[in-house]
Design a protein around this motif. Structure first.
Motif, PDB file in Angstrom:
ATOM      1  N   VAL A  37      30.490   6.577  -7.293  1.00  0.00           N
ATOM      2  CA  VAL A  37      30.294   6.415  -8.962  1.00  0.00           C
ATOM      3  C   VAL A  37      30.820   5.074  -9.437  1.00  0.00           C
ATOM      4  N   ASN A  38      30.255   4.808 -10.428  1.00  0.00           N
ATOM      5  CA  ASN A  38      30.580   3.471 -10.988  1.00  0.00           C
ATOM      6  C   ASN A  38      31.162   3.437 -12.669  1.00  0.00           C
ATOM      7  N   ASN A  39      31.602   4.668 -12.945  1.00  0.00           N
ATOM      8  CA  ASN A  39      32.369   4.742 -14.109  1.00  0.00           C
ATOM      9  C   ASN A  39      33.481   5.665 -14.084  1.00  0.00           C
ATOM     10  N   TYR A  40      34.414   5.185 -14.764  1.00  0.00           N
ATOM     11  CA  TYR A  40      35.649   6.351 -14.717  1.00  0.00           C
ATOM     12  C   TYR A  40      35.997   6.537 -16.188  1.00  0.00           C
ATOM     13  N   GLN A  41      37.080   7.524 -16.435  1.00  0.00           N
ATOM     14  CA  GLN A  41      37.704   7.839 -17.595  1.00  0.00           C
ATOM     15  C   GLN A  41      39.166   8.199 -17.282  1.00  0.00           C
ATOM     16  N   VAL A  42      40.174   7.447 -18.025  1.00  0.00           N
ATOM     17  CA  VAL A  42      41.495   7.839 -17.739  1.00  0.00           C
ATOM     18  C   VAL A  42      42.037   8.887 -18.562  1.00  0.00           C
ATOM     19  N   PHE A  43      42.920   9.715 -18.189  1.00  0.00           N
ATOM     20  CA  PHE A  43      43.697  10.814 -18.975  1.00  0.00           C
ATOM     21  C   PHE A  43      45.066  10.768 -18.766  1.00  0.00           C
ATOM     22  N   GLU A  44      45.594  11.008 -19.938  1.00  0.00           N
ATOM     23  CA  GLU A  44      47.099  10.770 -19.924  1.00  0.00           C
ATOM     24  C   GLU A  44      47.877  11.859 -19.043  1.00  0.00           C
ATOM     25  N   THR A  45      47.487  13.079 -19.128  1.00  0.00           N
ATOM     26  CA  THR A  45      48.212  14.175 -18.457  1.00  0.00           C
ATOM     27  C   THR A  45      47.337  14.988 -17.392  1.00  0.00           C
ATOM     28  N   ALA A  46      47.689  15.798 -16.583  1.00  0.00           N
ATOM     29  CA  ALA A  46      47.042  16.627 -15.740  1.00  0.00           C
ATOM     30  C   ALA A  46      46.473  17.689 -16.299  1.00  0.00           C
ATOM     31  N   ASP A  47      46.646  18.256 -17.696  1.00  0.00           N
ATOM     32  CA  ASP A  47      46.134  19.245 -18.410  1.00  0.00           C
ATOM     33  C   ASP A  47      45.114  18.704 -18.926  1.00  0.00           C
ATOM     34  N   ASP A  48      45.051  17.558 -19.523  1.00  0.00           N
ATOM     35  CA  ASP A  48      43.905  16.502 -20.094  1.00  0.00           C
ATOM     36  C   ASP A  48      42.796  16.760 -18.955  1.00  0.00           C
ATOM     37  N   ILE A  49      42.925  16.226 -17.844  1.00  0.00           N
ATOM     38  CA  ILE A  49      41.948  16.397 -16.794  1.00  0.00           C
ATOM     39  C   ILE A  49      41.430  17.877 -16.565  1.00  0.00           C
ATOM     40  N   HIS A  51      41.193  20.075 -18.825  1.00  0.00           N
ATOM     41  CA  HIS A  51      40.310  20.389 -19.940  1.00  0.00           C
ATOM     42  C   HIS A  51      39.061  19.678 -19.651  1.00  0.00           C
ATOM     43  N   HIS A  52      39.049  18.356 -19.231  1.00  0.00           N
ATOM     44  CA  HIS A  52      37.638  17.669 -19.158  1.00  0.00           C
ATOM     45  C   HIS A  52      36.925  18.470 -18.025  1.00  0.00           C
ATOM     46  N   LEU A  53      37.480  18.641 -16.934  1.00  0.00           N
ATOM     47  CA  LEU A  53      36.805  19.662 -15.869  1.00  0.00           C
ATOM     48  C   LEU A  53      36.226  20.838 -16.181  1.00  0.00           C
ATOM     49  N   ARG A  54      36.861  21.576 -17.121  1.00  0.00           N
ATOM     50  CA  ARG A  54      36.412  22.729 -17.486  1.00  0.00           C
ATOM     51  C   ARG A  54      35.271  22.623 -18.683  1.00  0.00           C
ATOM     52  N   ASN A  55      35.112  21.393 -19.387  1.00  0.00           N
ATOM     53  CA  ASN A  55      34.436  21.244 -20.338  1.00  0.00           C
ATOM     54  C   ASN A  55      33.079  20.218 -20.240  1.00  0.00           C
ATOM     55  N   ALA A  56      33.440  19.523 -19.334  1.00  0.00           N
ATOM     56  CA  ALA A  56      32.288  18.463 -19.223  1.00  0.00           C
ATOM     57  C   ALA A  56      31.057  18.854 -18.467  1.00  0.00           C
ATOM     58  N   SER A  57      30.022  18.333 -18.664  1.00  0.00           N
ATOM     59  CA  SER A  57      28.814  18.790 -18.017  1.00  0.00           C
ATOM     60  C   SER A  57      28.802  18.197 -16.433  1.00  0.00           C
ATOM     61  N   LYS A  58      28.100  18.938 -15.794  1.00  0.00           N
ATOM     62  CA  LYS A  58      27.855  18.462 -14.268  1.00  0.00           C
ATOM     63  C   LYS A  58      27.347  17.015 -14.152  1.00  0.00           C
ATOM     64  N   TYR A 141      39.675  12.836  -9.872  1.00  0.00           N
ATOM     65  CA  TYR A 141      39.681  14.263 -10.455  1.00  0.00           C
ATOM     66  C   TYR A 141      40.864  15.028 -10.018  1.00  0.00           C
ATOM     67  N   PHE A 142      42.029  14.312 -10.177  1.00  0.00           N
ATOM     68  CA  PHE A 142      43.251  14.887 -10.005  1.00  0.00           C
ATOM     69  C   PHE A 142      43.595  15.278  -8.615  1.00  0.00           C
ATOM     70  N   GLY A 143      42.481  15.886  -7.800  1.00  0.00           N
ATOM     71  CA  GLY A 143      42.911  16.455  -6.374  1.00  0.00           C
ATOM     72  C   GLY A 143      42.078  15.870  -5.414  1.00  0.00           C
ATOM     73  N   TYR A 144      41.099  14.975  -5.731  1.00  0.00           N
ATOM     74  CA  TYR A 144      40.201  14.546  -4.541  1.00  0.00           C
ATOM     75  C   TYR A 144      40.662  13.011  -4.393  1.00  0.00           C
ATOM     76  N   MET A 145      39.874  12.393  -3.492  1.00  0.00           N
ATOM     77  CA  MET A 145      40.284  11.060  -3.158  1.00  0.00           C
ATOM     78  C   MET A 145      39.521   9.972  -3.546  1.00  0.00           C
ATOM     79  N   GLY A 146      39.874   9.125  -4.338  1.00  0.00           N
ATOM     80  CA  GLY A 146      38.810   7.820  -4.893  1.00  0.00           C
ATOM     81  C   GLY A 146      39.345   6.440  -4.149  1.00  0.00           C
ATOM     82  N   VAL A 147      38.401   5.737  -3.845  1.00  0.00           N
ATOM     83  CA  VAL A 147      38.688   4.569  -3.115  1.00  0.00           C
ATOM     84  C   VAL A 147      37.592   3.445  -3.830  1.00  0.00           C
ATOM     85  N   PRO A 148      38.258   2.442  -4.365  1.00  0.00           N
ATOM     86  CA  PRO A 148      37.441   1.282  -4.878  1.00  0.00           C
ATOM     87  C   PRO A 148      36.875   0.712  -3.768  1.00  0.00           C
ATOM     88  N   LEU A 149      35.384   0.345  -3.911  1.00  0.00           N
ATOM     89  CA  LEU A 149      34.370   0.264  -2.812  1.00  0.00           C
ATOM     90  C   LEU A 149      33.896  -1.176  -3.097  1.00  0.00           C
TER      91      LEU A 149
END
Length: 199
Positions: A37-49, A51-58, A141-149
């Motif tokens: 991916v080449n875009n990101y969104q920063v969230f303040e809390t795990a609850d915010d993430i 909420h985003h994961l439940r409501n965002a589109s695929k 996504y709070f639980g997976y691994m992300g690496v700057p590439l």
């Protein structure tokens, strides 16, 4: 994938194989094992993430990685490179070269600085090397691994080594050695007692 002897009446799961008693269904909404991916969104809390994961589109989830502010506070210069890269991922590719419990090796191609996401559970025991040099690893996504590439062709190697597990192995080996020594001493004493009693 799901395995079962029932039919799903759901567009999320499609049958890919059918046996005598069971069927195998693919979850078409699941993330690939690794993607760029080449875009990101920063969230303040795990609850915010959450909420985003439940409501965002695929599509939103697949194209924009969710990061927790506390996890990336020291990485703003790296993330600025991702934000300014422009957004063309048409020619980005990820190929899995090896996937085992303690090592994952990927070959990536990207035309711009981006973020590789590996849908493997994030743990502090995981380390990453990019083309033989140590890389940065962040929870995505709070639980997976992300690496700057970096742009171009890269070999990305994830390795897992949990210090607590290694320490536990050493303690177990040491304990077994002590038990073995005590068992040998006990056997020698027992034989000595038997020899003295027979005399």
């Amino acid at each position: 994938y799901l395995i079962g002897d029932y039919d799903y009446k759901n567009e999320r799961f499609i049958p890919v194989m059918e046996g005598e008693k069971n069927k195998i269904f693919e979850n078409v909404n699941a993330f690939p094992r690794a993607f760029i991916v080449n875009n990101y969104q920063v969230f303040e809390t795990a609850d915010d993430i959450g909420h985003h994961l439940r409501n965002a589109s695929k599509t939103q989830l697949r194209n924009t990685v969710a990061l927790l502010k506390d996890d990336i506070s020291a990485a703003t210069n790296i993330l600025d490179k991702i934000k300014s890269s422009g957004g063309n991922l048409d020619k980005s590719k990820v190929k899995i070269l090896n996937f085992s419990a303690n090592e994952v090796i990927l070959e990536t191609i990207s035309e711009e600085f981006s973020l590789l996401v590996l849908t493997q559970n994030y743990h502090k025991g995981w380390k990453v090397d990019i083309n033989g040099s140590s890389g940065e690893l962040y929870p995505a996504y709070f639980g997976y691994m992300g690496v700057p590439l970096p742009e171009g062709k890269n070999i990305v190697r994830f390795t897992f080594s949990d210090r607590n597990f290694v320490f536990g192995v050493y303690v177990s080996i040491f304990t077994l050695c002590i038990m073995f020594v005590f068992a040998v001493i006990k056997i020698i004493k027992w034989r000595f007692v038997l020899q003295n009693n027979s005399d």
